[in-house]
Design an enzyme around this catalytic site. Structure first.
Site, PDB file in Angstrom:
ATOM      1  CG  ASP A 170      18.415  -5.855 -30.890  1.00  0.00           C
ATOM      2  OD1 ASP A 170      18.998  -6.949 -30.861  1.00  0.00           O
ATOM      3  OD2 ASP A 170      17.317  -5.706 -31.435  1.00  0.00           O
ATOM      4  CE1 TYR A 263      15.341 -14.398 -27.774  1.00  0.00           C
ATOM      5  CE2 TYR A 263      15.282 -12.154 -26.957  1.00  0.00           C
ATOM      6  CZ  TYR A 263      15.312 -13.051 -28.014  1.00  0.00           C
ATOM      7  OH  TYR A 263      15.320 -12.580 -29.305  1.00  0.00           O
TER       8      TYR A 263
END
Length: 440
Positions: A170, A263
């Site tokens: 997600d 990330y």
């Protein structure tokens, strides 16, 4: 319209009520005849399930509901398995984060040594669910969003090649929601994007509105100054997440032609991450102190009062993506979605066996990956290193190999040397005695 039966594997998760609420909100496009919960922790699941039972009785009494710790009862007569398991729960996540930090290395649940430790716990759990599915409902699809998705996807590709498993994440959805806000749109479904990479490790190369207007210049201009923090941020964003969204501006600077996944900061700025981390109080502690208490507190209140208005449970944003995916398979919608799939030449100049995250058209037969073409040297180099880490972790699990796992941790871009990698590995082995296969 046909009605479907769904089992949520990980019924005791704090995300489960949000998924139930999302499924209820989407009955017009993905109608259900049955919802089941499955978890190997019966006591934890019972609290979530009893609260969800009250919600279902109020909103959709015609949907059959049950919860169980028995695989046969859970996985018989289901069309979809929605899997979000966390082997070892939050106390093990805390160790994943704190052990690397004690060695001056990034402590994060899906990146670096912490993600590798979590992966070594998750592989067996996800394979077990795949086997139950195959045994009791062989025509069902598993929509898997158990983390770390990249390692789990590599393990299922290699060890259960025939299983009908779609691995999803997600995080890109959350970032696209912010992009839409930055671009002045109502939501991310008003955009069409192109993206490539690995899970938690990728780049957007194109963002357009539905009329084909290029939104990249406007979004890039904003990201350069503020990262993915929108001009008016309506979300109640926690400090640690806010830092992550803001840090995207530094990640973006390494390739200003694209827009990065947040990330990437763990791999490109590990020194910054370690400096700004509190080795005594990590993200796992934040989750246990806030989300865990809030969700279970609300569930207890709902059970006690016998009505859903007694507690506050929210629809989870990521759950909408799962409904999109289930709908695409159920009704052959050919919706375009980001999935983790075998590369098989989609990225032309990259390992064909790598599990890559790219746009796919999704229908009854599963995903049809879209061609990405060649990717630049910088991204290719980063991705090759990370794919090697993921493959070595699965080697280590499959072969019960200490050496392979040492190699995997050594190769992670977050780890400075083989000696540090060995020290971390030895601490992780001691912490994961109950969960990992024995290594030799």
């Amino acid at each position: 319209m046909k009605k479907f039966s769904v089992v949520v594997a990980g019924g005791g998760s704090t995300f489960t009520p949000g998924i139930v609420l999302m499924l209820l909100a989407n009955q017009h496009r993905f109608p259900l005849r049955a919802i089941k919960f499955y978890d190997n922790d019966g006591a934890r699941q019972e609290t979530i399930a009893e609260a969800c039972k009250i919600i279902l009785q109020e909103q959709a009494p015609d949907i059959e509901f049950s919860y169980t710790t028995h695989p046969q009862a859970a996985f018989s007569d289901v069309d979809f398995v929605m899997a979000h398991i966390r082997v070892g729960k939050y106390p093990m996540r805390e160790k994943d984060e704190k052990i690397p930090l004690s060695h001056g290395v990034v402590g994060q649940e899906t990146c670096g040594p912490g993600g590798i430790a979590y992966g070594m716990r998750s592989i067996g759990g996800v394979l077990e669910i795949a086997d139950y599915m195959e045994k009791y409902s062989p025509n069902s699809w598993m929509l898997n969003y158990s983390n770390p998705a990249a390692i789990v996807a590599e393990a299922t590709r290699r060890l259960r090649p025939q299983a009908k498993i779609l691995n999803i994440c997600d995080m890109p959805i959350g970032i696209e929601a912010r992009m839409a806000q930055i671009a002045g749109l109502q939501d991310r479904k008003q955009m069409r994007t192109r993206y490539y990479g690995l899970n938690h490790f990728g780049w957007w190369t194109s963002v357009e509105d539905l009329a084909g207007n290029d939104l990249m210049p406007k979004i890039r201009q904003h990201v350069e100054k503020f990262g993915y923090v929108p001009p008016t941020d309506h979300h109640a964003t926690e400090a640690s997440w806010n830092d992550t969204f803001a840090k995207a501006k530094d990640v973006w600077a390494l390739d200003p032609t694209t827009l990065p996944n947040t990330y990437l900061k763990y791999y490109l700025f590990p020194d910054y991450e370690v400096q700004h981390a509190n080795p005594q109080h990590t993200r796992a502690n934040e989750v246990m102190e806030h989300r865990e208490k809030q969700v279970f507190g609300s569930c207890h209140a709902i059970i006690q009062a016998g009505k859903s208005s007694a507690g506050h449970l929210e629809i989870d944003e990521h759950a909408s993506y799962i409904v999109d995916l289930a709908t695409a398979i159920a009704f052959n919608t050919q919706e375009r979605m980001l999935l983790i799939v075998p590369n098989n030449g989609a990225i032309n100049n990259f390992d064909p066996e790598a599990m890559v995250e790219i746009p796919c058209l999704v229908g009854t037969n599963g995903p049809e990956p879209l061609v990405v073409g060649n990717i630049p040297q910088f991204q290719k180099g980063l991705m090759s290193q990370q794919v090697a880490v993921e493959k070595l972790v699965v080697d280590a699990w499959e072969q019960r190999s200490y050496l392979k796992l040492w190699q995997a941790i050594t190769l992670s871009k977050t780890v400075p040397s083989a000696s540090v990698a060995k020290a971390i590995l030895d601490d992780l082995i001691a912490a994961n005695k109950e969960y990992w296969p024995e290594l030799h």
